[in-house]
Design an enzyme around this catalytic site. Structure first.
Site, short mmCIF file in Angstrom:
data_model
loop_
_atom_site.label_atom_id
_atom_site.label_comp_id
_atom_site.label_asym_id
_atom_site.label_seq_id
_atom_site.Cartn_x
_atom_site.Cartn_y
_atom_site.Cartn_z
N LYS A 52 0.79 -1.25 0.02
CA LYS A 52 -0.06 0.03 0.01
C LYS A 52 0.92 1.14 0.05
O LYS A 52 0.47 2.25 -0.63
CB LYS A 52 -0.89 -0.18 1.20
N GLN A 96 -5.16 -2.09 9.48
CA GLN A 96 -5.10 -3.57 8.51
C GLN A 96 -5.40 -4.39 9.50
O GLN A 96 -5.22 -4.65 10.69
CB GLN A 96 -3.33 -3.84 8.53
N ASP A 119 -11.46 1.81 3.42
CA ASP A 119 -11.72 0.48 3.14
C ASP A 119 -13.31 0.22 2.97
O ASP A 119 -13.54 -0.80 2.42
CB ASP A 119 -11.44 -0.39 4.42
N1 GUN Z 1 -6.74 -7.54 5.56
C1 GUN Z 1 -6.89 -8.19 4.45
N2 GUN Z 1 -7.60 -7.40 3.49
C2 GUN Z 1 -7.74 -6.32 4.14
C3 GUN Z 1 -8.41 -4.97 3.44
O1 GUN Z 1 -8.93 -5.11 2.36
N3 GUN Z 1 -8.34 -4.04 4.37
C4 GUN Z 1 -7.96 -3.99 5.64
N4 GUN Z 1 -7.83 -2.97 6.23
N5 GUN Z 1 -7.29 -5.25 6.06
C5 GUN Z 1 -7.24 -6.06 5.37
#
Ligand code: GUN
Length: 287
Positions: A52, A96, A119
């Site tokens: 990211k 996350q 998200d």
């Molecule tokens: N963990 C696995 N996929 C995601 C996601 O799309 N967003 C977040 N915040 N955590 C994750």
């Protein structure tokens, strides 16, 4: 059989975003800012968060990753989120997942300001999605629909089977497929005759988080297979999907690879969502 390369599609979309973001300092005085919170050292999460940050850099989005110990308490995390909610220089907040067991994820997700919820997991964004109102869409489902559209794959009137019912992928992608007028079936661990249901799928989306569960004998000839899984192969240690690529590819008309499929599109859509949150704020300030 044609491979849908999420890596290539994401690269071209990121180019366009980069050009757009480059105009922001002149128009709005700054670029979008995304703050990512990572708790603990789970290798998968560490790698996702690094991806990211790298994508943000490519697109020109300002990225800050806050790393906290896995001993962080729920109250400490909530205090940080409130601080970021009130910080005008922050446009997007991503925590996350998964979080340590001592922290209630639902409570954390709901604490993030809806306007900064890149998200699309906040209950108000989820509600808006299910009511077909404007909202920030969850990144992986949004990326999947973009991949289908990039290949002009017809969705309306098709049988879409989604394997997995998570809040992050299975449920929202089902709703997006329904919005595109597919007939949608959602399967899960208690579905009897999974093979028969999968064999009816024109579009098969698999998000169960277990290596190579879907094999070629479960795929209809000419189907589109979207593999959301990112797993370590227990034998080779290499990355692999929830689908057995070789046998599924023999049947499918289109298939996404792992790695290089859905994953890069998820990150690309996170960039898009961050820009969307930024522009919504800029519009609110000037309108
Ligand atoms: N963990 C696995 N996929 C995601 C996601 O799309 N967003 C977040 N915040 N955590 C994750």
């Amino acid at each position: 059989m044609e491979i849908i390369s999420g890596k290539e599609l994401a690269a071209s979309l990121k180019q366009k975003m980069m050009a757009e973001v480059a105009t922001f300092p002149q128009r709005y005085g700054r670029v979008p800012q995304l703050t990512v919170i990572l708790i603990g050292n789970d290798p998968g999460s560490v790698s996702y968060v690094a991806g990211k940050a790298k994508a943000s850099e490519e697109v020109g989005i300002d990225n800050k990753t806050i790393r906290l110990s896995d001993k962080t308490t729920e109250d400490e995390l909530l205090a940080l989120i409130y601080q970021l909610n009130n910080d005008d220089s922050v446009d997007g907040i991503l925590v996350q997942l998964p979080l340590p067991k001592a922290i209630n994820s639902d409570k954390i997700i709901a604490a993030i300001s809806r306007e900064k919820d890149v998200d699309g997991f906040h209950p108000l964004n989820v509600a808006a999605l299910w009511q077909k109102q404007p909202c920030i869409l969850p990144c992986t489902p949004k990326g999947i629909i973009k991949m289908l559209k990039s290949k002009n794959i017809e969705i309306a009137g098709k049988n879409a089977v989604v394997v997995g019912r998570s809040n992050i992928v299975g449920l929202p992608v089902s709703k997006l497929l329904l919005n595109e007028n597919a007939t949608v079936t959602v399967c899960h661990s208690r579905t009897p005759n999974l093979k028969e249901v999968c064999l009816r799928a024109d579009i098969l989306v698999v998000a169960i988080g277990r290596p190579r569960q879907i094999t070629g004998d479960m795929v209809k000839e000419g189907a589109v297979v979207i593999d959301v899984g990112v797993n370590r192969d227990p034998e080779t240690g290499k990355l692999c999907g929830d689908c057995d690529f070789a046998s599924c590819a023999e049947k499918a008309a289109f298939i996404t690879p792992v790695p290089g499929g859905v994953g890069p599109m998820t990150i690309c859509c996170l960039m898009e969502n961050t820009i969307e949150c930024f522009l919504n704020k800029m519009c609110d300030l000037s309108c």
